[in-house]
Write a protein that holds these residues in place. Structure first.
Motif, PDB file in Angstrom:
ATOM      1  N   ALA A  43      10.007   0.730   1.603  1.00 42.62           N
ATOM      2  CA  ALA A  43       8.613   0.969   1.222  1.00 42.62           C
ATOM      3  C   ALA A  43       8.253   2.444   1.393  1.00 42.62           C
ATOM      4  O   ALA A  43       7.577   3.033   0.539  1.00 42.62           O
ATOM      5  CB  ALA A  43       7.682   0.100   2.069  1.00 42.62           C
ATOM      6  N   ILE A  44       8.710   3.045   2.502  1.00 39.99           N
ATOM      7  CA  ILE A  44       8.448   4.473   2.727  1.00 39.99           C
ATOM      8  C   ILE A  44       9.190   5.316   1.695  1.00 39.99           C
ATOM      9  O   ILE A  44       8.663   6.302   1.172  1.00 39.99           O
ATOM     10  CB  ILE A  44       8.874   4.878   4.156  1.00 39.99           C
ATOM     11  CG1 ILE A  44       8.136   4.038   5.198  1.00 39.99           C
ATOM     12  CG2 ILE A  44       8.609   6.358   4.391  1.00 39.99           C
ATOM     13  CD1 ILE A  44       6.631   4.161   5.151  1.00 39.99           C
ATOM     14  N   LEU A  45      10.411   4.905   1.385  1.00 44.58           N
ATOM     15  CA  LEU A  45      11.193   5.626   0.368  1.00 44.58           C
ATOM     16  C   LEU A  45      10.474   5.588  -0.982  1.00 44.58           C
ATOM     17  O   LEU A  45      10.368   6.606  -1.673  1.00 44.58           O
ATOM     18  CB  LEU A  45      12.586   5.007   0.257  1.00 44.58           C
ATOM     19  CG  LEU A  45      13.587   5.699  -0.677  1.00 44.58           C
ATOM     20  CD1 LEU A  45      15.006   5.581  -0.112  1.00 44.58           C
ATOM     21  CD2 LEU A  45      13.563   5.096  -2.089  1.00 44.58           C
ATOM     22  N   ALA A  46       9.972   4.406  -1.349  1.00 44.52           N
ATOM     23  CA  ALA A  46       9.264   4.282  -2.627  1.00 44.52           C
ATOM     24  C   ALA A  46       7.965   5.080  -2.617  1.00 44.52           C
ATOM     25  O   ALA A  46       7.559   5.632  -3.650  1.00 44.52           O
ATOM     26  CB  ALA A  46       8.976   2.812  -2.912  1.00 44.52           C
ATOM     27  N   GLU A  47       7.303   5.164  -1.456  1.00 46.53           N
ATOM     28  CA  GLU A  47       6.063   5.927  -1.358  1.00 46.53           C
ATOM     29  C   GLU A  47       6.332   7.425  -1.512  1.00 46.53           C
ATOM     30  O   GLU A  47       5.582   8.130  -2.188  1.00 46.53           O
ATOM     31  CB  GLU A  47       5.388   5.661  -0.012  1.00 46.53           C
ATOM     32  CG  GLU A  47       4.038   6.341   0.139  1.00 46.53           C
ATOM     33  CD  GLU A  47       3.425   6.111   1.504  1.00 46.53           C
ATOM     34  OE1 GLU A  47       2.227   6.409   1.673  1.00 46.53           O
ATOM     35  OE2 GLU A  47       4.138   5.641   2.414  1.00 46.53           O
ATOM     36  N   GLU A  48       7.403   7.898  -0.900  1.00 46.13           N
ATOM     37  CA  GLU A  48       7.681   9.336  -0.912  1.00 46.13           C
ATOM     38  C   GLU A  48       8.467   9.784  -2.144  1.00 46.13           C
ATOM     39  O   GLU A  48       8.266  10.901  -2.640  1.00 46.13           O
ATOM     40  CB  GLU A  48       8.437   9.722   0.354  1.00 46.13           C
ATOM     41  CG  GLU A  48       7.621   9.511   1.622  1.00 46.13           C
ATOM     42  CD  GLU A  48       8.282  10.079   2.861  1.00 46.13           C
ATOM     43  OE1 GLU A  48       7.611  10.176   3.889  1.00 46.13           O
ATOM     44  OE2 GLU A  48       9.481  10.425   2.790  1.00 46.13           O
ATOM     45  N   LEU A  49       9.364   8.943  -2.646  1.00 39.74           N
ATOM     46  CA  LEU A  49      10.229   9.333  -3.764  1.00 39.74           C
ATOM     47  C   LEU A  49       9.890   8.592  -5.048  1.00 39.74           C
ATOM     48  O   LEU A  49      10.512   8.841  -6.085  1.00 39.74           O
ATOM     49  CB  LEU A  49      11.699   9.100  -3.392  1.00 39.74           C
ATOM     50  CG  LEU A  49      12.187   9.809  -2.130  1.00 39.74           C
ATOM     51  CD1 LEU A  49      13.660   9.532  -1.897  1.00 39.74           C
ATOM     52  CD2 LEU A  49      11.930  11.314  -2.208  1.00 39.74           C
ATOM     53  N   GLY A  50       8.939   7.671  -4.968  1.00 34.45           N
ATOM     54  CA  GLY A  50       8.449   7.006  -6.159  1.00 34.45           C
ATOM     55  C   GLY A  50       9.398   5.984  -6.767  1.00 34.45           C
ATOM     56  O   GLY A  50      10.435   5.633  -6.203  1.00 34.45           O
ATOM     57  N   TYR A 101       0.829  -1.205   0.000  1.00 28.16           N
ATOM     58  CA  TYR A 101       0.000   0.000   0.000  1.00 28.16           C
ATOM     59  C   TYR A 101       0.868   1.262   0.000  1.00 28.16           C
ATOM     60  O   TYR A 101       0.420   2.331  -0.436  1.00 28.16           O
ATOM     61  CB  TYR A 101      -0.921   0.020   1.223  1.00 28.16           C
ATOM     62  CG  TYR A 101      -2.165  -0.827   1.090  1.00 28.16           C
ATOM     63  CD1 TYR A 101      -2.600  -1.273  -0.152  1.00 28.16           C
ATOM     64  CD2 TYR A 101      -2.913  -1.171   2.210  1.00 28.16           C
ATOM     65  CE1 TYR A 101      -3.736  -2.041  -0.283  1.00 28.16           C
ATOM     66  CE2 TYR A 101      -4.067  -1.952   2.096  1.00 28.16           C
ATOM     67  CZ  TYR A 101      -4.474  -2.383   0.848  1.00 28.16           C
ATOM     68  OH  TYR A 101      -5.609  -3.148   0.724  1.00 28.16           O
ATOM     69  N   ALA A 102       2.089   1.142   0.503  1.00 28.45           N
ATOM     70  CA  ALA A 102       3.012   2.283   0.474  1.00 28.45           C
ATOM     71  C   ALA A 102       3.639   2.435  -0.910  1.00 28.45           C
ATOM     72  O   ALA A 102       3.689   3.539  -1.471  1.00 28.45           O
ATOM     73  CB  ALA A 102       4.105   2.092   1.528  1.00 28.45           C
ATOM     74  N   ILE A 103       4.087   1.312  -1.476  1.00 30.37           N
ATOM     75  CA  ILE A 103       4.794   1.362  -2.757  1.00 30.37           C
ATOM     76  C   ILE A 103       3.864   1.769  -3.898  1.00 30.37           C
ATOM     77  O   ILE A 103       4.225   2.591  -4.751  1.00 30.37           O
ATOM     78  CB  ILE A 103       5.444  -0.003  -3.061  1.00 30.37           C
ATOM     79  CG1 ILE A 103       6.528  -0.308  -2.024  1.00 30.37           C
ATOM     80  CG2 ILE A 103       6.040  -0.018  -4.468  1.00 30.37           C
ATOM     81  CD1 ILE A 103       7.087  -1.706  -2.121  1.00 30.37           C
ATOM     82  N   GLY A 104       2.645   1.196  -3.922  1.00 33.92           N
ATOM     83  CA  GLY A 104       1.714   1.451  -5.020  1.00 33.92           C
ATOM     84  C   GLY A 104       1.402   2.921  -5.259  1.00 33.92           C
ATOM     85  O   GLY A 104       1.603   3.435  -6.372  1.00 33.92           O
ATOM     86  N   PRO A 105       0.934   3.653  -4.245  1.00 36.74           N
ATOM     87  CA  PRO A 105       0.584   5.072  -4.452  1.00 36.74           C
ATOM     88  C   PRO A 105       1.790   5.955  -4.788  1.00 36.74           C
ATOM     89  O   PRO A 105       1.607   7.085  -5.249  1.00 36.74           O
ATOM     90  CB  PRO A 105      -0.021   5.480  -3.107  1.00 36.74           C
ATOM     91  CG  PRO A 105      -0.477   4.204  -2.491  1.00 36.74           C
ATOM     92  CD  PRO A 105       0.532   3.189  -2.917  1.00 36.74           C
TER      93      PRO A 105
END
Length: 366
Positions: free
Chosen positions: A267-274, A235-239
């Motif tokens: 996962a948080i890195l991917a959520e915030e930095l894509g 759910y973090a990575i997707g958005p």
């Protein structure tokens, strides 16, 4: 050893410092909400990570100036000390119990995890053993078996904590080193079958490991328990999409993803930095792998070659497992992401290992 010393690998230094800087930023971003709730200080984890980074950098630059063959002389003593620490950590009152594992020695946040340092100690000892017993490596009884007995003795002690993730990285790194040294492929086929049976036994012996395997195959089967971490990670990575929600804008760190500054920081890195931010981090790790292999191939002796290959293998295996877990490609194992995840022992160990690599690079054949 009369070798001409040159400057250390500049690219390796810069990549390491870049990953460390990204890690410090992401530890604060991922942990601020939880730290403020639990300790009323949003910088609680970030301040400690800065302290760990400082200690690790001092260790890295100090070790960078210690001739790498010194580790050959001290390899036996170092691994004996690590074995003693693995025994001490199991003693109640000495070992600190956290999240069901007795893996730390110390007080509060200022504690060490002996199993982390065993990884580097094992690399140093195997580098000495393999370089001095090269003629026996094709023999299972004389070459491979003594090394494996030591490796699995350490693995058994680590599993008593229990810490399957760290033990898996240590065993994986050791197997890569033994294979590169020239062990026969058939030895690994037989060992692989034995290892598979042993792994199944370890999984069956602990219900929570069975839950992790089943949740890995279908996390939505138990979304509020065994599958919770994987689902929240996805759910973090997707958005995050291509460019991310923006630094500090993660939603999953608001008590959805447990302790996001640790194993699931990617996962948080991917959520915030894509996707772009995540890919950049993986490219930086690829650069470390490239420079490490180059250093290993140019090392002036077998000990240096095995030492460098062991270090880059350890980093690569740990990154692959961590990212695999975060993206749902592997079961949850509790592996930190090198240089990025919160944790003193892991960060210090990785920076020390890079220090060894940098010293080998000073003697690499051009």
């Amino acid at each position: 050893m009369p070798l001409k010393k040159s400057t250390p690998d500049f690219i390796l230094i810069m990549v390491t410092l870049t990953l460390l800087a990204i890690g410090l930023i992401m530890v604060y971003s991922a942990s601020a909400v939880w730290a403020d709730y639990k300790f009323e200080d949003s910088f609680f984890f970030a301040k400690r990570q800065v302290l760990f980074a400082g200690v690790g950098l001092v260790a890295m630059f100090f070790i960078m100036n210690v001739e790498y063959w010194t580790w050959r002389s001290w390899a036996k003593i170092i691994i004996i000390i690590c074995f003693v620490l693995l025994v001490l950590v199991l003693i109640p009152g000495i070992g600190v119990l956290r999240n069901g594992s007795r893996s730390w020695i110390g007080v509060g946040a200022f504690s060490i995890q002996p199993s982390e340092f065993m990884k580097l100690a094992m690399i140093a000892f195997l580098s000495k053993y393999l370089s001095e017993n090269q003629k026996y490596i094709t023999s299972f009884r004389k070459g491979v078996l003594p090394a494996l007995l030591l490796v699995f003795s350490a693995f058994g002690m680590i599993m008593l904590q229990p810490d399957l993730g760290t033990g898996t990285v240590m065993v994986g790194t050791s197997v890569v080193m033994i294979f590169i040294a020239g062990a026969r492929v058939m030895h690994f086929v037989g060992l692989g079958m034995i290892g598979l049976v042993g792994f199944i036994g370890l999984v069956i012996s602990a219900p929570y490991r069975i839950a992790r395997i089943t949740s890995f195959l279908d996390p939505w089967q138990d979304p509020l328990n065994s599958g919770f971490q994987i689902i929240q990670s996805l759910y973090a990575i997707g958005p995050g999409g291509l460019f991310g929600l923006g630094l500090g804008q993660s939603r999953q760190k608001f008590f959805y993803l447990p302790e996001p500054q640790n194993d699931f920081i990617f996962a948080i890195l991917a959520e915030e930095l894509g996707f772009i931010g995540g890919t950049l981090v993986l490219l930086l790790f690829s650069l470390i792998l490239w420079r490490g292999i180059r250093i290993a191939l140019g090392a002036p002796d077998l000990f240096g070659t095995f030492l460098a290959l062991g270090i880059v293998s350890m980093i690569a295996i740990q990154v692959m497992i961590n990212v695999g877990v975060v993206t749902g490609l592997m079961p949850v194992t509790g592996i930190t992401l090198p240089f990025l995840s919160y944790g003193g022992s892991s960060l210090t160990l990785m920076l020390m290992a890079v220090g060894v690599l940098l010293n080998i690079s000073r003697y690499t054949r051009q």
